[in-house]
Design a protein around this motif. Structure first.
Motif, PDB file in Angstrom:
ATOM      1  N   ALA A 106      52.927 -15.333  40.251  1.00 52.58           N
ATOM      2  CA  ALA A 106      51.829 -15.453  41.221  1.00 52.58           C
ATOM      3  C   ALA A 106      50.517 -15.714  40.488  1.00 52.58           C
ATOM      4  O   ALA A 106      50.321 -15.234  39.360  1.00 52.58           O
ATOM      5  CB  ALA A 106      51.719 -14.171  42.050  1.00 52.58           C
ATOM      6  N   ARG A 107      49.645 -16.463  41.164  1.00 59.83           N
ATOM      7  CA  ARG A 107      48.311 -16.694  40.600  1.00 59.83           C
ATOM      8  C   ARG A 107      47.514 -15.405  40.645  1.00 59.83           C
ATOM      9  O   ARG A 107      47.588 -14.653  41.622  1.00 59.83           O
ATOM     10  CB  ARG A 107      47.561 -17.754  41.418  1.00 59.83           C
ATOM     11  CG  ARG A 107      48.022 -19.146  41.112  1.00 59.83           C
ATOM     12  CD  ARG A 107      47.102 -20.245  41.601  1.00 59.83           C
ATOM     13  NE  ARG A 107      46.476 -19.997  42.878  1.00 59.83           N
ATOM     14  CZ  ARG A 107      45.172 -19.778  43.051  1.00 59.83           C
ATOM     15  NH1 ARG A 107      44.345 -19.752  42.008  1.00 59.83           N
ATOM     16  NH2 ARG A 107      44.690 -19.596  44.256  1.00 59.83           N
ATOM     17  N   THR A 108      46.756 -15.147  39.570  1.00 61.81           N
ATOM     18  CA  THR A 108      45.885 -13.960  39.537  1.00 61.81           C
ATOM     19  C   THR A 108      44.475 -14.449  39.200  1.00 61.81           C
ATOM     20  O   THR A 108      44.031 -14.352  38.054  1.00 61.81           O
ATOM     21  CB  THR A 108      46.403 -12.941  38.491  1.00 61.81           C
ATOM     22  OG1 THR A 108      46.889 -13.645  37.329  1.00 61.81           O
ATOM     23  CG2 THR A 108      47.538 -12.105  39.031  1.00 61.81           C
ATOM     24  N   PRO A 109      43.767 -15.013  40.233  1.00 62.39           N
ATOM     25  CA  PRO A 109      42.488 -15.677  39.959  1.00 62.39           C
ATOM     26  C   PRO A 109      41.444 -14.746  39.360  1.00 62.39           C
ATOM     27  O   PRO A 109      40.537 -15.212  38.660  1.00 62.39           O
ATOM     28  CB  PRO A 109      42.041 -16.180  41.339  1.00 62.39           C
ATOM     29  CG  PRO A 109      43.124 -15.864  42.311  1.00 62.39           C
ATOM     30  CD  PRO A 109      44.193 -15.095  41.621  1.00 62.39           C
ATOM     31  N   GLU A 110      41.603 -13.426  39.576  1.00 66.42           N
ATOM     32  CA  GLU A 110      40.605 -12.510  38.972  1.00 66.42           C
ATOM     33  C   GLU A 110      40.657 -12.527  37.450  1.00 66.42           C
ATOM     34  O   GLU A 110      39.730 -12.080  36.770  1.00 66.42           O
ATOM     35  CB  GLU A 110      40.841 -11.078  39.471  1.00 66.42           C
ATOM     36  CG  GLU A 110      40.416 -10.904  40.917  1.00 66.42           C
ATOM     37  CD  GLU A 110      41.252  -9.850  41.637  1.00 66.42           C
ATOM     38  OE1 GLU A 110      40.759  -8.734  41.811  1.00 66.42           O
ATOM     39  OE2 GLU A 110      42.394 -10.147  42.003  1.00 66.42           O
ATOM     40  N   LEU A 111      41.788 -13.046  36.888  1.00 66.39           N
ATOM     41  CA  LEU A 111      41.926 -13.091  35.425  1.00 66.39           C
ATOM     42  C   LEU A 111      41.602 -14.477  34.868  1.00 66.39           C
ATOM     43  O   LEU A 111      41.803 -14.736  33.684  1.00 66.39           O
ATOM     44  CB  LEU A 111      43.362 -12.705  35.028  1.00 66.39           C
ATOM     45  CG  LEU A 111      43.818 -11.320  35.482  1.00 66.39           C
ATOM     46  CD1 LEU A 111      45.287 -11.101  35.129  1.00 66.39           C
ATOM     47  CD2 LEU A 111      42.958 -10.232  34.837  1.00 66.39           C
ATOM     48  N   GLY A 112      41.130 -15.374  35.732  1.00 64.58           N
ATOM     49  CA  GLY A 112      40.816 -16.742  35.292  1.00 64.58           C
ATOM     50  C   GLY A 112      41.323 -17.704  36.348  1.00 64.58           C
ATOM     51  O   GLY A 112      42.343 -17.443  36.980  1.00 64.58           O
ATOM     52  N   GLU A 113      40.605 -18.830  36.468  1.00 64.44           N
ATOM     53  CA  GLU A 113      40.899 -19.765  37.568  1.00 64.44           C
ATOM     54  C   GLU A 113      42.359 -20.215  37.591  1.00 64.44           C
ATOM     55  O   GLU A 113      43.000 -20.277  38.630  1.00 64.44           O
ATOM     56  CB  GLU A 113      39.986 -20.989  37.420  1.00 64.44           C
ATOM     57  CG  GLU A 113      39.788 -21.726  38.718  1.00 64.44           C
ATOM     58  CD  GLU A 113      38.935 -22.973  38.497  1.00 64.44           C
ATOM     59  OE1 GLU A 113      39.222 -23.968  39.162  1.00 64.44           O
ATOM     60  OE2 GLU A 113      38.012 -22.918  37.642  1.00 64.44           O
ATOM     61  N   ALA A 114      42.921 -20.482  36.391  1.00 63.85           N
ATOM     62  CA  ALA A 114      44.294 -21.008  36.336  1.00 63.85           C
ATOM     63  C   ALA A 114      45.292 -19.936  35.921  1.00 63.85           C
ATOM     64  O   ALA A 114      46.453 -20.233  35.668  1.00 63.85           O
ATOM     65  CB  ALA A 114      44.348 -22.171  35.359  1.00 63.85           C
ATOM     66  N   ALA A 115      44.843 -18.677  35.861  1.00 69.20           N
ATOM     67  CA  ALA A 115      45.729 -17.626  35.323  1.00 69.20           C
ATOM     68  C   ALA A 115      46.806 -17.236  36.331  1.00 69.20           C
ATOM     69  O   ALA A 115      46.584 -17.222  37.538  1.00 69.20           O
ATOM     70  CB  ALA A 115      44.902 -16.404  34.954  1.00 69.20           C
ATOM     71  N   THR A 127      49.617 -15.601  45.550  1.00 64.20           N
ATOM     72  CA  THR A 127      48.546 -14.917  44.809  1.00 64.20           C
ATOM     73  C   THR A 127      48.841 -13.431  44.673  1.00 64.20           C
ATOM     74  O   THR A 127      49.578 -12.849  45.478  1.00 64.20           O
ATOM     75  CB  THR A 127      47.186 -15.040  45.536  1.00 64.20           C
ATOM     76  OG1 THR A 127      47.343 -14.500  46.853  1.00 64.20           O
ATOM     77  CG2 THR A 127      46.694 -16.468  45.602  1.00 64.20           C
ATOM     78  N   ALA A 128      48.253 -12.836  43.657  1.00 65.35           N
ATOM     79  CA  ALA A 128      48.264 -11.381  43.503  1.00 65.35           C
ATOM     80  C   ALA A 128      46.821 -10.948  43.284  1.00 65.35           C
ATOM     81  O   ALA A 128      46.131 -11.510  42.430  1.00 65.35           O
ATOM     82  CB  ALA A 128      49.129 -10.983  42.327  1.00 65.35           C
ATOM     83  N   ARG A 129      46.368  -9.985  44.109  1.00 65.75           N
ATOM     84  CA  ARG A 129      44.989  -9.517  43.903  1.00 65.75           C
ATOM     85  C   ARG A 129      45.021  -8.061  43.449  1.00 65.75           C
ATOM     86  O   ARG A 129      45.917  -7.298  43.805  1.00 65.75           O
ATOM     87  CB  ARG A 129      44.127  -9.726  45.149  1.00 65.75           C
ATOM     88  CG  ARG A 129      44.457  -8.875  46.304  1.00 65.75           C
ATOM     89  CD  ARG A 129      43.711  -9.295  47.567  1.00 65.75           C
ATOM     90  NE  ARG A 129      44.505  -8.890  48.713  1.00 65.75           N
ATOM     91  CZ  ARG A 129      44.559  -7.652  49.176  1.00 65.75           C
ATOM     92  NH1 ARG A 129      43.859  -6.689  48.613  1.00 65.75           N
ATOM     93  NH2 ARG A 129      45.317  -7.360  50.216  1.00 65.75           N
ATOM     94  N   ARG A 130      44.015  -7.737  42.633  1.00 61.41           N
ATOM     95  CA  ARG A 130      43.926  -6.420  42.000  1.00 61.41           C
ATOM     96  C   ARG A 130      43.580  -5.374  43.042  1.00 61.41           C
ATOM     97  O   ARG A 130      42.691  -5.580  43.876  1.00 61.41           O
ATOM     98  CB  ARG A 130      42.801  -6.471  40.948  1.00 61.41           C
ATOM     99  CG  ARG A 130      42.822  -5.335  39.965  1.00 61.41           C
ATOM    100  CD  ARG A 130      43.704  -5.707  38.793  1.00 61.41           C
ATOM    101  NE  ARG A 130      43.804  -4.644  37.802  1.00 61.41           N
ATOM    102  CZ  ARG A 130      44.717  -3.678  37.839  1.00 61.41           C
ATOM    103  NH1 ARG A 130      45.548  -3.548  38.830  1.00 61.41           N
ATOM    104  NH2 ARG A 130      44.777  -2.799  36.853  1.00 61.41           N
ATOM    105  N   VAL A 131      44.293  -4.229  43.052  1.00 59.13           N
ATOM    106  CA  VAL A 131      43.913  -3.066  43.850  1.00 59.13           C
ATOM    107  C   VAL A 131      44.088  -1.846  42.956  1.00 59.13           C
ATOM    108  O   VAL A 131      44.629  -1.965  41.849  1.00 59.13           O
ATOM    109  CB  VAL A 131      44.796  -2.929  45.128  1.00 59.13           C
ATOM    110  CG1 VAL A 131      44.590  -4.081  46.103  1.00 59.13           C
ATOM    111  CG2 VAL A 131      46.265  -2.793  44.771  1.00 59.13           C
TER     112      VAL A 131
END
Ligand code: FAD
Length: 398
Positions: free
Chosen positions: A168-177, A138-142
């Motif tokens: 990497a998955r970026t769930p903040e941009l959509g569930e499957a993004a 995963t990648a999360r926004r900071v």
């Protein structure tokens, strides 16, 4: 221009590269590679697919096949000429979707051969493998960027690479993004771990595990549009599958040439082996495999240039056919060379090992067959809905 480059590549691979090949099963060392790469630059055959403005030969897609087949005539040819996976596919992706800054920082040194790269998608089970949707990294926004956490494996070239393209998955941009990130392997939080030993040697740097532990990536190193990784990787995967087909087809040609030389010189039962019918059938089948593999690659390239969706299906078909055809050709060459064929006295055993994993990576034969069949059924359903004439065999039929 291409005919001249094909001729130069052919001469360079046969005169400079083949005499420098390491023993079967041993990879080319970094110093030897660098020395041969310098000779390749002088000979005007370096980085055939790289953009001309950055020091490559700038070949268009429809002209890649003959050059890569010549490069692939030696297992180490593509690495020497800087047209081997994963760098070659990464160059293509960076050229197509990278920003001007990313071209300067990553693409230019990659084309120049001053830099190596890897592509990090596959993960330990139950993460991404045949099914990329299982992506667990995963990648999360900071502020100012993203933080990546996760583990990858089978990352070809990671031991020697300077930068990784990480999916990497970026769930903040959509569930499957999912998104793509350019991550220097020297960055804090990147650990290159255990290198998985595989059958082949052609990709320098092995196939290690790579972990990302709270690894910060600035916004300027997001590759392409955030959240669009699944669309972007198709830009890489379609042509990258075909370039593997082209290179391994070159190696299969060399195996076949070895068999042709052998059947002329080996006398059996009072005549050359090549005069015996069962041997001729094997030679003919290899000629058919080589010709159809080459034609299928050209057909898939045309489809890819015409329409990416059509190209995706055609490149699946070409990948399955070529990956299986090159194995068959090399296996027949081994058989025709008798006991020598299965020893390390000839390079055929090593060639068989080099091409075998190609039926697994870039989508296994089974994954592609599954996709090809599903597309065919959907196409037929669309045709029927659009009023196409029924060609079905009637019940109790022919
Ligand atoms: C030499 C080598 C280099 C590689 N380099 C890279 C790299 O640089 N970067 C990277 O990200 N990955 C790389 N990979 C990983 C490769 O892409 C994966 O191994 C591949 O996607 C398969 O995933 P998996 O190993 O998890 O097998 P699984 O997903 O567990 O699949 C196992 C098997 O299931 C079968 N299967 C799959 N789909 C179907 C289906 N639809 N129907 C029926 N059966 C099916 C196939 O036989 C398949 O081989 C490399 C692998 C190898 C061997």
């Amino acid at each position: 221009m291409t005919a001249a480059l094909v001729a130069r590549t052919r001469a360079f691979v046969r005169d400079a590269v083949m005499p420098a090949e390491p023993p079967a099963g041993v990879g080319l060392g970094a110093d030897a590679r660098a020395a041969l790469q310098e000779q390749a630059r002088q000979a005007g055959v370096f980085a055939p697919l790289g953009p001309a403005g950055l020091g490559g030969q700038g070949l268009p897609l429809r002209e890649w096949s003959p050059v890569l087949q010549e490069a692939g005539y030696s297992v180490i040819g593509p690495a020497v000429l800087n047209c081997m996976a994963p760098d070659e596919g990464n160059m293509h992706l960076l050229e197509r979707i990278g920003s001007p800054l990313q071209h300067e920082r990553y693409l230019a040194p990659l084309v120049a051969g001053r830099f190596r790269s890897c592509f990090a998608m596959t993960e330990p089970h139950p993460g991404a493998g045949s099914d990329p949707a299982a992506l667990a990294t995963t990648a999360r926004r900071v502020t100012g960027g993203w933080v990546i956490d996760g583990e990858k494996r089978f990352i070809s070239g990671a031991d020697e690479a300077d930068v990784a393209i990480v999916m990497a998955r970026t769930p903040e941009l959509g569930e499957a993004a999912a998104s793509l990130f350019l991550v220097p392997l020297s960055a804090d939080g990147v650990v290159v771990g255990h290198a998985i030993r595989t059958l082949e040697t052609a990709i320098a740097g092995g196939h290690p595990h790579v972990s990302f532990e709270s690894c910060f990536v600035p916004d300027v190193d997001v590759l392409g549009a955030p959240g669009e990784a699944f669309r972007h990787v198709q830009v890489r995967l379609g042509p990258a599958r075909l370039t593997h087909c082209m290179r391994w087809l070159g190696l299969a040609r060399r195996a076949h040439d070895t068999a042709l030389d052998r059947v002329r010189s080996r006398e059996l039962f009072g005549q050359p082996l090549g005069e015996l019918g069962i041997a001729q059938a094997q030679l003919a089948d290899s000629e058919i495999d080589l010709a159809t593999a080459s034609a299928t690659i050209d057909w898939a390239v045309e489809a890819l240039e015409r329409d990416p969706r059509e190209g995706a299906n055609a490149s699946s078909i070409a990948k399955v056919h070529c990956s299986e055809a090159v194995s068959r050709v090399i296996d027949r060459a081994m058989q025709l060379c008798g006991g020598d064929g299965v020893t390390l006295e000839l390079p055929l055993l090593a060639f068989a090992n080099e091409v075998r994993p190609f039926r697994v990576y870039d989508g296994s034969s089974e994954t592609h067959r599954w996709a090809i069949a599903r597309r065919a059924v959907k196409r037929r359903a669309r045709d029927r809905e659009g009023g196409a004439p029924a060609l079905d065999i009637p019940e109790g039929g022919r």
